[in-house]
Design an enzyme around this catalytic site. Structure first.
Site, PDB file in Angstrom:
ATOM      1  N   LYS A  43       1.104   4.089  -2.886  1.00  0.00           N
ATOM      2  CA  LYS A  43       0.736   5.480  -2.624  1.00  0.00           C
ATOM      3  C   LYS A  43       1.906   6.419  -2.909  1.00  0.00           C
ATOM      4  O   LYS A  43       1.711   7.550  -3.379  1.00  0.00           O
ATOM      5  CB  LYS A  43       0.241   5.634  -1.183  1.00  0.00           C
ATOM      6  CG  LYS A  43      -1.092   4.931  -0.926  1.00  0.00           C
ATOM      7  CD  LYS A  43      -2.208   5.500  -1.776  1.00  0.00           C
ATOM      8  CE  LYS A  43      -3.571   4.930  -1.434  1.00  0.00           C
ATOM      9  NZ  LYS A  43      -4.664   5.508  -2.228  1.00  0.00           N
ATOM     10  N   TYR A  75       0.839  -1.214   0.000  1.00  0.00           N
ATOM     11  CA  TYR A  75       0.000   0.000   0.000  1.00  0.00           C
ATOM     12  C   TYR A  75       0.869   1.258   0.000  1.00  0.00           C
ATOM     13  O   TYR A  75       0.659   2.175  -0.800  1.00  0.00           O
ATOM     14  CB  TYR A  75      -0.908  -0.045   1.226  1.00  0.00           C
ATOM     15  CG  TYR A  75      -1.878   1.104   1.359  1.00  0.00           C
ATOM     16  CD1 TYR A  75      -3.023   1.170   0.570  1.00  0.00           C
ATOM     17  CD2 TYR A  75      -1.670   2.107   2.302  1.00  0.00           C
ATOM     18  CE1 TYR A  75      -3.937   2.213   0.715  1.00  0.00           C
ATOM     19  CE2 TYR A  75      -2.567   3.150   2.455  1.00  0.00           C
ATOM     20  CZ  TYR A  75      -3.697   3.205   1.664  1.00  0.00           C
ATOM     21  OH  TYR A  75      -4.603   4.242   1.812  1.00  0.00           O
TER      22      TYR A  75
END
Ligand SMILES: NC(=O)c1ccc[n+]([C@@H]2O[C@H](COP(=O)([O-])OP(=O)(O)OC[C@H]3O[C@@H](n4cnc5c(N)ncnc54)[C@H](O)[C@@H]3O)[C@@H](O)[C@H]2O)c1
Length: 274
Positions: free
Chosen positions: A162, A158
């Protein structure tokens, strides 16, 4: 949180992940500010709920999986078919399959990175094509995360995705700002949405987060929507390639140690786990 202005009157916006959490808060705020809004989400049930709530000529719901290029092309076609033009896009679709690096499967990595990074790339590509073809500029706002800057235990896929979204944002700004298409990112801290249900259901985990957030509390989705709309608005005509942290100053204090709430890695040296 209110803004009785009509900053988006006559504008059309696409919101991915628009049927829940931050995307839904952006959608509400856009409608309140007189935009026509296309809500794109992969979840048909959530889309039906949005349709039922808003029963308005100013909203179009389109079931879309942002990891599928053909579906995004169709989304943009539908938006333009219905409202004639695409002025703004908010890319909020996202989720993750967490796991410590030594445990993380290829499938979990691919799920998270495809959704959070490739999905934003594909959306930006087709949103920008439409805006560039129109020749009247536009604004794209990507919802990244504080995790673009700060790693978290069991969150490598993640956080990496990002961080990639932040660079995609800057790259888009480099390629399109001279043609009037501005591209910016919002980096939220902890926001109370269905995505973070797990943390909010665990008082000790929530306390560990709060202890690190100088503002002393998580955000509500509306507190992310306001800054996101600002970046797409006429108040931000000189802002492009920016990352706006919306995190209650969390970035200045760093992430809590989440290992007590994530458990220990399953893999051990010499163990058989793949
Ligand atoms: N909640 C937080 O604390 C937080 C913090 C930082 C960043 N973010 C980011 O904000 C964005 C919105 O998150 P949220 O908290 O509102 O989550 P949420 O789960 O409430 O909403 C996400 C929406 O994305 C949709 N979605 C999932 N996969 C999709 C796909 N393949 N195609 C289209 N839609 C898809 C879901 O159906 C859901 O409606 C995400 O990108 C998330 O990473 C959230």
């Amino acid at each position: 949180m209110s803004n009785d202005g009509k900053r988006f009157a006559g504008k059309t916006a696409v919101v991915t992940g628009g049927a829940s959490g931050i995307g839904l808060a952006i959608l509400r705020r856009l409608l309140a500010e007189s935009a026509a809004v296309v809500c794109a989400d992969v979840d048909p049930e959530r889309l039906r709920t949005v349709e039922a709530e808003f029963e308005s000529d100013s909203i179009l719901c389109v079931q879309t999986d942002v990891t599928k290029e053909r579906e995004i092309e169709e989304l943009v076609r539908s938006a333009v078919g219905r409202f004639g033009v695409l002025d703004c896009a908010f890319n909020a679709a996202g989720a993750s399959r967490p796991g410590y690096l030594v445990d993380l499967t290829e499938e979990a990595w691919d799920y998270t990175v495809d959704l959070c990074l490739k999905g934003v790339f594909l959306c930006m590509k087709h949103q920008a094509r439409q805006m560039l073809a129109q020749g009247a500029g536009g604004a794209i706002v990507n919802i990244a995360s504080l995790n673009a800057h700060v790693p978290m235990h069991a969150g490598a896929a993640y956080a990496s995705a990002k961080a990639g979204v932040e660079m995609l944002t800057r790259n888009g700004a480099l390629e399109w700002t001279d043609q009037g298409v501005r591209v910016n990112a919002v980096l939220p801290g902890l926001v109370q949405t269905p995505l973070t249900r797990r943390h909010f259901g665990n008082p000790e985990a929530l306390a560990a987060f709060k202890a690190r957030i100088p503002l002393g509390r998580p955000a509500q989705p509306e507190e992310i929507a306001g800054p996101a709309l600002f970046l797409a608005s006429e108040d931000a005509t000189y802002v492009s390639g920016a990352s706006l942290l919306v995190d209650g100053a969390w970035a200045v204090s760093g992430y809590p140690d989440m290992r007590p709430f994530r458990g220990t890695p399953k893999w051990r040296a010499g163990s058989e786990i793949a």
